[in-house]
Design an enzyme around this catalytic site. Structure first.
Site, PDB file in Angstrom:
ATOM      1  N   ASN A   1      -5.487   3.119  -3.214  1.00  0.00           N
ATOM      2  CA  ASN A   1      -6.754   3.795  -3.450  1.00  0.00           C
ATOM      3  C   ASN A   1      -6.506   5.295  -3.394  1.00  0.00           C
ATOM      4  OD1 ASN A   1      -8.170   1.374  -3.517  1.00  0.00           O
ATOM      5  ND2 ASN A   1      -9.023   1.586  -1.462  1.00  0.00           N
TER       6      ASN A   1
ATOM      7  N   ASP B   1      -0.147   5.110   1.049  1.00  0.00           N
ATOM      8  CA  ASP B   1      -0.387   6.057   2.144  1.00  0.00           C
ATOM      9  C   ASP B   1      -0.584   5.326   3.470  1.00  0.00           C
ATOM     10  OD1 ASP B   1      -0.733   8.677   0.503  1.00  0.00           O
ATOM     11  OD2 ASP B   1      -2.015   7.221  -0.501  1.00  0.00           O
TER      12      ASP B   1
ATOM     13  N   HIS C   1     -11.272   6.031  -8.040  1.00  0.00           N
ATOM     14  CA  HIS C   1     -12.726   6.031  -7.869  1.00  0.00           C
ATOM     15  C   HIS C   1     -13.157   6.070  -6.402  1.00  0.00           C
ATOM     16  CE1 HIS C   1     -11.861   3.518 -11.590  1.00  0.00           C
ATOM     17  NE2 HIS C   1     -12.342   4.655 -12.060  1.00  0.00           N
TER      18      HIS C   1
ATOM     19  N   ASP D   1       0.869  -1.166   0.000  1.00  0.00           N
ATOM     20  CA  ASP D   1       0.000   0.000   0.000  1.00  0.00           C
ATOM     21  C   ASP D   1       0.919   1.233   0.000  1.00  0.00           C
ATOM     22  OD1 ASP D   1      -2.337   1.692   0.496  1.00  0.00           O
ATOM     23  OD2 ASP D   1      -1.599   1.822   2.551  1.00  0.00           O
TER      24      ASP D   1
ATOM     25  N   CYS E   1      -6.356   3.361  -7.916  1.00  0.00           N
ATOM     26  CA  CYS E   1      -7.788   3.457  -8.180  1.00  0.00           C
ATOM     27  C   CYS E   1      -8.211   4.896  -7.888  1.00  0.00           C
ATOM     28  CB  CYS E   1      -8.579   2.497  -7.296  1.00  0.00           C
ATOM     29  SG  CYS E   1     -10.371   2.774  -7.399  1.00  0.00           S
TER      30      CYS E   1
ATOM     31  N   TYR F   1      -5.586  12.538   1.344  1.00  0.00           N
ATOM     32  CA  TYR F   1      -5.796  13.225   0.067  1.00  0.00           C
ATOM     33  C   TYR F   1      -4.586  14.081  -0.305  1.00  0.00           C
ATOM     34  CZ  TYR F   1     -10.403  11.705   1.532  1.00  0.00           C
ATOM     35  OH  TYR F   1     -11.447  10.942   1.999  1.00  0.00           O
TER      36      TYR F   1
ATOM     37  N   LYS G   1      -9.579  -1.120  -3.648  1.00  0.00           N
ATOM     38  CA  LYS G   1      -9.349  -2.109  -2.598  1.00  0.00           C
ATOM     39  C   LYS G   1     -10.474  -2.021  -1.574  1.00  0.00           C
ATOM     40  CE  LYS G   1      -5.222  -0.474  -1.601  1.00  0.00           C
ATOM     41  NZ  LYS G   1      -3.891  -0.310  -0.996  1.00  0.00           N
TER      42      LYS G   1
END
Length: 194
Positions: free
Chosen positions: A58, A17, A98, A15, A96, A26, A110
């Site tokens: 993500n 973050d 989304h 992963d 991703c 963000y 995920k």
């Protein structure tokens, strides 16, 4: 066994973050990219073991309008630079952009496995020979789907119930290096396709 199957190998899925870099929630400013302690050592350790290092992340801030694809790319480039300065590198990154509330459902967010399936195909991996590392349950649960090894490395943002679940169903390590060292000390059979 086919030639194609014989050449498949393992990898380390990280992963981003909260795992490789501090989770700024963000993140859009590359100047705010800060490596987690010993992240570069862990990546280099995997590099030295000839395990591809693949990041799956993500990035729902894109769907939320909080950052752009260009912001994401700039932060990823900064991560690559920080690792390069420490003689480490990421082989590939998948993200991703989304979020179901903004863009509808997708297969890549995920804990969905769409991005993992893409990486597995792109890099000719055997997913059962891979290590899946992250600071949230969604980062490591793909290990159960693929029959690989999932290790949670808790961050300050890891919910307690996810730590309990990881301890019961998969594994927990205190640091990224500990996760990598444990994996390499007892690798799955034919991890490197030998």
């Amino acid at each position: 066994m086919s030639v194609h199957t014989a050449t498949r190998r393992g990898a380390v899925f990280f992963d981003r973050d909260g795992t490789l870099i501090e989770d700024k929630h963000y993140l859009k400013d590359p100047n705010e990219v800060v490596l987690v302690a010993h992240a570069a050592n862990a990546v280099r350790f995997a590099n030295d073991a000839q395990l591809p290092v693949i990041v799956v992340t993500n990035q729902s801030g894109i769907a939320r309008g909080l950052l752009t694809e260009a912001d994401y790319a700039a932060c990823q480039a900064r991560l690559d630079d920080l690792l390069s300065e420490r003689n480490a590198y990421i082989d590939a990154t998948y993200h991703c952009p989304h979020h179901p509330d903004f863009t509808g459902p997708c297969a890549c967010r995920k804990p969905g496995v769409g991005l993992y399936e893409q990486a597995i195909a792109d890099h000719h991996l055997d997913p059962a020979l891979c290590l899946y590392v992250g600071d949230r349950w969604r980062d490591i649960v793909p290990a159960q789907h693929f029959g690989g090894r999932g290790v949670l490395v808790p961050s300050p943002d890891t919910p307690g119930e996810e730590i309990v679940r990881a301890a019961a169903e998969l594994e927990i390590a205190a640091t990224l290096m500990a996760a990598l060292q444990r994996f390499l000390a007892a690798p799955p059979t034919d991890r490197l396709g030998a």
